[in-house]
Design a protein around this motif. Structure first.
Motif, PDB file in Angstrom:
ATOM      1  N   LEU A 269       0.876  -1.178   0.000  1.00 25.41           N
ATOM      2  CA  LEU A 269       0.000   0.000   0.000  1.00 25.41           C
ATOM      3  C   LEU A 269       0.911   1.225   0.000  1.00 25.41           C
ATOM      4  CD1 LEU A 269      -2.547  -1.310   2.674  1.00 25.41           C
ATOM      5  CD2 LEU A 269      -2.697  -1.502   0.187  1.00 25.41           C
ATOM      6  N   THR A 270       0.820   2.047   1.006  1.00 28.07           N
ATOM      7  CA  THR A 270       1.785   3.137   1.223  1.00 28.07           C
ATOM      8  C   THR A 270       1.979   3.272   2.723  1.00 28.07           C
ATOM      9  OG1 THR A 270       0.118   4.884   1.380  1.00 28.07           O
ATOM     10  CG2 THR A 270       1.006   4.396  -0.825  1.00 28.07           C
ATOM     11  N   ALA A 271       3.127   3.819   3.136  1.00 30.90           N
ATOM     12  CA  ALA A 271       3.374   4.012   4.564  1.00 30.90           C
ATOM     13  C   ALA A 271       2.334   4.950   5.169  1.00 30.90           C
ATOM     14  CB  ALA A 271       4.782   4.573   4.781  1.00 30.90           C
ATOM     15  N   ARG A 272       1.927   5.962   4.396  1.00 35.25           N
ATOM     16  CA  ARG A 272       0.937   6.925   4.902  1.00 35.25           C
ATOM     17  C   ARG A 272      -0.397   6.243   5.180  1.00 35.25           C
ATOM     18  NH1 ARG A 272       0.295  12.418   1.616  1.00 35.25           N
ATOM     19  NH2 ARG A 272       2.478  12.441   2.236  1.00 35.25           N
ATOM     20  N   LEU A 273      -0.841   5.393   4.256  1.00 34.67           N
ATOM     21  CA  LEU A 273      -2.119   4.703   4.442  1.00 34.67           C
ATOM     22  C   LEU A 273      -2.048   3.721   5.607  1.00 34.67           C
ATOM     23  CD1 LEU A 273      -4.989   4.002   3.638  1.00 34.67           C
ATOM     24  CD2 LEU A 273      -4.072   2.473   1.869  1.00 34.67           C
ATOM     25  N   VAL A 274      -0.954   2.969   5.711  1.00 34.53           N
ATOM     26  CA  VAL A 274      -0.824   2.000   6.799  1.00 34.53           C
ATOM     27  C   VAL A 274      -0.736   2.726   8.136  1.00 34.53           C
ATOM     28  CG1 VAL A 274       0.575   0.131   7.762  1.00 34.53           C
ATOM     29  CG2 VAL A 274       0.236   0.278   5.298  1.00 34.53           C
ATOM     30  N   ARG A 275      -0.072   3.897   8.160  1.00 33.92           N
ATOM     31  CA  ARG A 275      -0.024   4.665   9.399  1.00 33.92           C
ATOM     32  C   ARG A 275      -1.427   5.086   9.821  1.00 33.92           C
ATOM     33  NH1 ARG A 275       2.346   9.438   7.997  1.00 33.92           N
ATOM     34  NH2 ARG A 275       0.442  10.626   8.300  1.00 33.92           N
ATOM     35  N   PHE A 276      -2.239   5.527   8.863  1.00 31.62           N
ATOM     36  CA  PHE A 276      -3.621   5.921   9.165  1.00 31.62           C
ATOM     37  C   PHE A 276      -4.415   4.734   9.706  1.00 31.62           C
ATOM     38  CE2 PHE A 276      -8.056   6.772   7.625  1.00 31.62           C
ATOM     39  CZ  PHE A 276      -8.316   7.845   8.461  1.00 31.62           C
ATOM     40  N   ILE A 277      -4.221   3.563   9.101  1.00 32.19           N
ATOM     41  CA  ILE A 277      -4.888   2.348   9.587  1.00 32.19           C
ATOM     42  C   ILE A 277      -4.449   2.029  11.014  1.00 32.19           C
ATOM     43  CG2 ILE A 277      -5.093  -0.150   9.243  1.00 32.19           C
ATOM     44  CD1 ILE A 277      -4.821   0.407   6.207  1.00 32.19           C
ATOM     45  N   CYS A 278      -3.153   2.181  11.283  1.00 31.08           N
ATOM     46  CA  CYS A 278      -2.632   1.917  12.628  1.00 31.08           C
ATOM     47  C   CYS A 278      -3.236   2.869  13.658  1.00 31.08           C
ATOM     48  CB  CYS A 278      -1.108   2.028  12.631  1.00 31.08           C
ATOM     49  SG  CYS A 278      -0.233   0.647  11.870  1.00 31.08           S
ATOM     50  N   VAL A 376      -8.453  12.776  12.374  1.00 32.11           N
ATOM     51  CA  VAL A 376      -9.158  13.908  11.749  1.00 32.11           C
ATOM     52  C   VAL A 376      -8.167  14.815  11.033  1.00 32.11           C
ATOM     53  CG1 VAL A 376     -10.515  15.982  12.218  1.00 32.11           C
ATOM     54  CG2 VAL A 376     -11.078  13.832  13.380  1.00 32.11           C
ATOM     55  N   ALA A 377      -7.016  15.089  11.663  1.00 32.59           N
ATOM     56  CA  ALA A 377      -6.001  15.938  11.039  1.00 32.59           C
ATOM     57  C   ALA A 377      -5.481  15.307   9.755  1.00 32.59           C
ATOM     58  CB  ALA A 377      -4.846  16.176  12.018  1.00 32.59           C
ATOM     59  N   THR A 378      -5.330  13.987   9.750  1.00 29.31           N
ATOM     60  CA  THR A 378      -4.858  13.286   8.548  1.00 29.31           C
ATOM     61  C   THR A 378      -5.854  13.415   7.410  1.00 29.31           C
ATOM     62  OG1 THR A 378      -3.667  11.678   9.931  1.00 29.31           O
ATOM     63  CG2 THR A 378      -4.100  11.051   7.643  1.00 29.31           C
ATOM     64  N   ILE A 379      -7.144  13.248   7.726  1.00 26.81           N
ATOM     65  CA  ILE A 379      -8.183  13.363   6.703  1.00 26.81           C
ATOM     66  C   ILE A 379      -8.247  14.787   6.148  1.00 26.81           C
ATOM     67  CG2 ILE A 379     -10.678  13.256   6.299  1.00 26.81           C
ATOM     68  CD1 ILE A 379     -10.755  11.002   8.429  1.00 26.81           C
ATOM     69  N   LEU A 380      -8.201  15.771   7.062  1.00 34.52           N
ATOM     70  CA  LEU A 380      -8.254  17.168   6.624  1.00 34.52           C
ATOM     71  C   LEU A 380      -7.041  17.525   5.777  1.00 34.52           C
ATOM     72  CD1 LEU A 380      -9.546  18.926   9.868  1.00 34.52           C
ATOM     73  CD2 LEU A 380     -10.839  18.401   7.792  1.00 34.52           C
ATOM     74  N   ARG A 381      -5.879  17.020   6.183  1.00 35.62           N
ATOM     75  CA  ARG A 381      -4.650  17.286   5.407  1.00 35.62           C
ATOM     76  C   ARG A 381      -4.758  16.682   4.012  1.00 35.62           C
ATOM     77  NH1 ARG A 381      -0.257  20.344   4.306  1.00 35.62           N
ATOM     78  NH2 ARG A 381       1.528  19.088   3.665  1.00 35.62           N
ATOM     79  N   ARG A 382      -5.334  15.494   3.942  1.00 35.47           N
ATOM     80  CA  ARG A 382      -5.489  14.824   2.652  1.00 35.47           C
ATOM     81  C   ARG A 382      -6.421  15.622   1.733  1.00 35.47           C
ATOM     82  NH1 ARG A 382      -2.949  11.639  -0.888  1.00 35.47           N
ATOM     83  NH2 ARG A 382      -4.402  10.389  -2.107  1.00 35.47           N
ATOM     84  N   ARG A 383      -7.477  16.177   2.304  1.00 40.02           N
ATOM     85  CA  ARG A 383      -8.418  16.947   1.477  1.00 40.02           C
ATOM     86  C   ARG A 383      -7.830  18.278   1.028  1.00 40.02           C
ATOM     87  NH1 ARG A 383     -14.259  16.107   4.614  1.00 40.02           N
ATOM     88  NH2 ARG A 383     -14.490  13.892   4.083  1.00 40.02           N
ATOM     89  N   MET A 384      -6.891  18.817   1.816  1.00 41.04           N
ATOM     90  CA  MET A 384      -6.277  20.102   1.480  1.00 41.04           C
ATOM     91  C   MET A 384      -5.254  19.951   0.355  1.00 41.04           C
ATOM     92  SD  MET A 384      -5.766  21.590   5.329  1.00 41.04           S
ATOM     93  CE  MET A 384      -4.632  22.863   4.816  1.00 41.04           C
ATOM     94  N   VAL A 385      -4.690  18.729   0.231  1.00 35.88           N
ATOM     95  CA  VAL A 385      -3.634  18.513  -0.796  1.00 35.88           C
ATOM     96  C   VAL A 385      -4.246  18.449  -2.190  1.00 35.88           C
ATOM     97  CG1 VAL A 385      -1.883  16.912  -1.605  1.00 35.88           C
ATOM     98  CG2 VAL A 385      -2.146  17.340   0.828  1.00 35.88           C
TER      99      VAL A 385
END
Length: 385
Positions: A269-278, A376-385
């Motif tokens: 997957l990606t490290a970012r996605l796995v971190r979010f899952i963790c 929540v911060a991860t989701i918001l950051r993803r939408r801002m990119v």
């Protein structure tokens, strides 16, 4: 692949193995020193509060030294800095063994944090830089596993040598010396990570990856908070100390056993996605803790909890290596160390304070809320990119 490429790859893997071996010995020495000094102070009749303050000196040393690491690496070279720190670590631990005085241990434990931190940070940078991009997940998973196993093995050494006199200190001193010797052997094969061109400071790095650094604060705070307060949580349910100690061991086992599988998952997957899952899985563990604490299902729960909570840090390291190189990588890893110290100092007292106000449920509520905030911060950051 020609012969030169084969030889180059062999040298690369030899260097990775050498650095990981170096860090494993370092982790054993560190893992041994924490319980050893606590046992000695207890025998001297020192209060738990003073023992806790004494232990806090080392992470404060991490925090103070972290911003200095990029400049030290540029001025003296990463290799020279790491070797000097290995030697100084042995000297400071010898001074701790010689003094046996709680008040002198405050500055000495601060100093051991200052001198061991660059050794740890630079070794981690070398592993990140050496790991092939296609296999970075598994390499960093092995690295995290070895670090965790080393820290866990440290207290086991005390079973063999005891906690009285010089023998346990000599184990730690020779471990630091051996650590330096291992590093010296592989130093010619290590990449240059301390170029003097484009310079990035620790403070300058923070706006570049504030979400990664927030994840490190969470991982550190969660680990320290659970280790310190899960036994207190268990007393609310009348659970014996031995059982709570066993649950903590199960958490540590999950941490050790699952970092390589998580690293392999990050490659798919990606490290970012796995971190979010963790992060989400760690939050779920906070929800399940009060529901399962008195059932047999708590054992697999805490095993996975330990795996995913530390996996947040492992995935953050992998993403750091994917996004940054050179002086930015040095500054970033030093910032990771600083944030680890901040998380370890801030989150446990915050969690304990909430537990004082609302009871045992303050543990899962506080840690779960921090996980939720990062999600929540991860989701918001993803939408801002």
């Amino acid at each position: 692949m020609n012969l030169a490429e084969v030889d180059s790859e062999k040298m690369q893997w030899a260097a990775i193995t050498g650095v990981i071996a170096t860090v494993s010995v370092f982790a054993i020495a560190q893992g041994l020193s924490y319980p050893l000094l606590s046992f000695i102070l207890q025998r001297q009749g020192i209060s738990p509060a003073i023992i806790g303050l004494s232990a806090a000196m080392t992470p404060i040393g991490f925090i103070v030294s972290s911003p200095l690491i990029p400049a030290l690496a540029r001025r003296f070279g990463a290799g020279g800095t790491a070797l000097t720190c290995a030697a100084l670590s042995a000297v400071v631990l010898a001074l701790i063994g010689w003094t046996q005085n709680v008040y002198l241990w405050f500055p000495l434990r601060f100093l051991i944090g200052v001198v061991t931190n660059p050794l740890y940070v630079l070794s981690e940078i070398w592993v990140i830089a050496l790991a092939p991009a296609s296999r970075r997940g598994r390499v960093m998973g092995v690295y995290s596993t070895v670090i965790s196993a080393g820290f866990a093995a440290g207290p086991l050494c005390l079973l063999a040598v005891g906690t009285v006199g010089w023998p346990p200190f000599l184990v730690g001193i020779f471990a630091f010396i051996f650590c330096g010797a291992c590093l010296a052997l592989v130093l010619p094969r290590l990449p240059k990570v301390d170029e003097a061109g484009h310079q990035v400071s620790v403070m300058g790095f923070m706006p570049l990856a504030w979400l990664l650094l927030s994840a490190v604060v969470l991982a550190a705070g969660f680990e320290q908070g659970v280790l310190a307060l899960l036994p207190v949580y268990g007393t609310h349910y009348g659970i014996a100390e031995a059982r709570m100690s066993a649950l903590l061991s199960a958490m540590i086992a999950g941490n050790i056993a699952m970092q390589v599988p998580l690293g392999l998952l990050a490659e798919r997957l990606t490290a970012r996605l796995v971190r979010f899952i963790c992060v989400l899985a760690t939050a779920l563990g906070c929800v399940l803790l009060p529901l399962l604490i008195e059932t047999p299902l708590i054992w697999p729960c805490v095993f996975i909890w330990g795996a995913v909570s530390y996996g947040i840090y492992t995935m953050s390291i992998i993403e750091l290596g994917e996004r940054f190189t050179g002086s930015a990588l040095v500054a970033g890893n030093a910032a990771f160390s600083l944030m680890w110290g901040v998380g370890g100092i801030l989150v446990p007292p915050l969690t304990g304070g909430v537990m004082d106000v609302i009871g045992a449920s303050g543990l899962p509520i506080t840690l779960g809320a921090i996980c939720l905030a990062l999600s929540v911060a991860t989701i918001l950051r993803r939408r801002m990119v």
